[in-house]
Enzyme design. Structure first.
Site, PDB file in Angstrom:
ATOM      1  N   ASP A  17       9.367 -12.133 -10.515  1.00 22.95           N
ATOM      2  CA  ASP A  17       8.230 -11.278 -10.887  1.00 22.95           C
ATOM      3  C   ASP A  17       7.167 -12.075 -11.640  1.00 22.95           C
ATOM      4  OD1 ASP A  17       6.824  -8.900 -10.954  1.00 22.95           O
ATOM      5  OD2 ASP A  17       7.741  -8.239 -12.832  1.00 22.95           O
ATOM      6  N   ASN A  65       7.688  -1.608  -2.969  1.00 21.58           N
ATOM      7  CA  ASN A  65       6.486  -2.448  -2.883  1.00 21.58           C
ATOM      8  C   ASN A  65       5.521  -2.020  -1.776  1.00 21.58           C
ATOM      9  OD1 ASN A  65       8.223  -5.460  -3.988  1.00 21.58           O
ATOM     10  ND2 ASN A  65       6.922  -4.092  -5.183  1.00 21.58           N
TER      11      ASN A  65
HETATM   12  C1  IPE Z   1      10.262  -6.150  -8.522  1.00 22.67           C
HETATM   13  O1  IPE Z   1       9.017  -6.420  -9.059  1.00 22.67           O
HETATM   14  C2  IPE Z   1      10.281  -6.452  -7.056  1.00 22.67           C
HETATM   15  C3  IPE Z   1      10.163  -7.849  -6.675  1.00 22.67           C
HETATM   16  C4  IPE Z   1      10.095  -8.871  -7.490  1.00 22.67           C
HETATM   17  C5  IPE Z   1      10.165  -8.103  -5.266  1.00 22.67           C
HETATM   18  P1  IPE Z   1       7.896  -5.297  -9.213  1.00 22.67           P
HETATM   19  O2  IPE Z   1       6.718  -5.960  -9.788  1.00 22.67           O
HETATM   20  O3  IPE Z   1       7.720  -4.573  -7.922  1.00 22.67           O
HETATM   21  O4  IPE Z   1       8.583  -4.296 -10.251  1.00 22.67           O
HETATM   22  P2  IPE Z   1       7.930  -3.224 -11.222  1.00 22.67           P
HETATM   23  O5  IPE Z   1       6.965  -2.413 -10.403  1.00 22.67           O
HETATM   24  O6  IPE Z   1       7.212  -3.981 -12.301  1.00 22.67           O
HETATM   25  O7  IPE Z   1       9.076  -2.439 -11.759  1.00 22.67           O
HETATM   26  C1  IPE Z   2       6.488 -10.255  -7.755  1.00 22.61           C
HETATM   27  O1  IPE Z   2       5.277 -10.500  -8.369  1.00 22.61           O
HETATM   28  C2  IPE Z   2       6.435 -10.448  -6.268  1.00 22.61           C
HETATM   29  C3  IPE Z   2       6.516  -9.205  -5.493  1.00 22.61           C
HETATM   30  C4  IPE Z   2       6.752  -8.017  -5.954  1.00 22.61           C
HETATM   31  C5  IPE Z   2       6.312  -9.345  -4.063  1.00 22.61           C
HETATM   32  P1  IPE Z   2       4.255  -9.321  -8.628  1.00 22.61           P
HETATM   33  O2  IPE Z   2       3.351  -9.207  -7.459  1.00 22.61           O
HETATM   34  O3  IPE Z   2       4.969  -8.063  -8.977  1.00 22.61           O
HETATM   35  O4  IPE Z   2       3.463  -9.882  -9.876  1.00 22.61           O
HETATM   36  P2  IPE Z   2       2.956  -9.050 -11.118  1.00 22.61           P
HETATM   37  O5  IPE Z   2       4.157  -8.352 -11.707  1.00 22.61           O
HETATM   38  O6  IPE Z   2       1.929  -8.075 -10.627  1.00 22.61           O
HETATM   39  O7  IPE Z   2       2.398 -10.073 -12.038  1.00 22.61           O
HETATM   40 MG    MG Z   3       5.572  -7.279 -10.732  1.00 25.00          MG
END
Ligand code: IPE
Ligand code: IPE
Ligand code: MG
Length: 250
Positions: A17, A65
């Site tokens: 993340d 997502n």
């Molecule tokens: C979790 O991250 C999913 C992945 C890393 C693929 P998110 O960014 O989607 O999670 P939330 O929304 O902060 O809980």
């Molecule tokens: C995690 O990084 C990757 C995926 C969920 C695909 P994020 O896209 O959630 O990055 P932040 O949390 O917005 O910084």
């Molecule tokens: Mg994220």
């Protein structure tokens, strides 16, 4: 140290993340953060293989997502295609076996084909198993396991933890010893719910594209110092080297 070797986790699970915030901080579009995130993943696979980790399971795209803006979702899907084309041979060369876990039905034919190609090409590799959670949700996993068990004819009284474990998406792997989440959030976000029952949890503010070998080693050192009790009692090594058990009076 021989004892240290024992403290290397067999299975590490990672919520990768922080890509979006990493890009935002640099005034770049979120998808650029995801591209650097792929490079961080390749580095992480190499480091984990070097450290003797047998299973690495990464959360790449959650069943939630899809709620993201359309251009980010399509950017991520395209990234799968380019990443597989760019890195598959290299990963296979270093002995990585790739497995995809998640609901494949909702993924486009192109992306599904790329993942299945990666699985086929690497099927015989033995050094480390990389499981990519893609359109994965921990609750989906439990539900699909129940559905498949019942479809196989399991009766209510036959359903127990051992049986369901055989139907979970990661049935081929031991449960994760270490669960890592980068990016500063302290939550599971519907990743491996069933499998993390006794995992050691490690949360770091480090954003995923910055999660390099030094950061992995920090997490591994933290893990090595944990005392895993599984509901039992604390054990300690006495000065004489004998294992003593610090239990309350029975
Ligand atoms: C979790 O991250 C999913 C992945 C890393 C693929 P998110 O960014 O989607 O999670 P939330 O929304 O902060 O809980
Ligand atoms: C995690 O990084 C990757 C995926 C969920 C695909 P994020 O896209 O959630 O990055 P932040 O949390 O917005 O910084
Ligand atoms: Mg994220």
């Amino acid at each position: 140290m021989a004892d240290n070797a024992k403290r290397i986790p067999r299975h590490v699970a990672v919520v990768m993340d922080g890509n979006g915030r990493w890009a935002n901080k640099r005034l770049m579009p979120r998808i650029v953060g995801h591209k650097y995130g792929v490079d961080a993943l390749i580095g992480c696979i190499n480091t984990c293989a070097d450290r003797g980790i047998e299973y690495l399971t990464v959360f790449a795209f959650s069943s939630e997502n899809w709620k993201r803006p359309e251009d980010e979702v399509s950017g991520l899907m395209n990234l799968v295609l380019t990443a597989v084309a760019k890195y598959l041979a290299r990963l296979s060369d270093i002995g990585v076996r790739i497995q995809i876990i998640g609901d494949r039905a909702a993924v486009s034919e192109k992306v599904r084909a790329a993942w299945e190609h990666a699985e086929r090409v690497t099927a015989g590799n033995k050094r480390i198993t990389l499981s990519v959670a893609f359109n994965y949700g921990g609750r989906w996993d439990i539900v699909q396991a129940c559905q498949r068990a019942v479809a196989d004819g399991a009766r209510a009284e036959q359903i127990d933890e051992a049986l369901l474990s055989k139907y979970m998406a990661l049935a081929y792997a031991p449960d994760p010893d270490l669960f890592i989440r980068t990016g500063g959030e302290v939550r599971i976000s519907n990743f491996l719910l069933w499998q993390v029952a006794y995992s050691e949890l490690y949360f770091t503010d480090c954003l995923w594209p910055d999660f390099d070998a030094a950061e992995i080693d920090k997490a591994l050192a933290d893990y090595a110092a944990r005392d895993r009790r599984y509901g039992g009692v604390k054990t300690d090594i006495s000065a004489s080297g004998q294992k003593i058990t610090l239990a309350p009076d029975a």
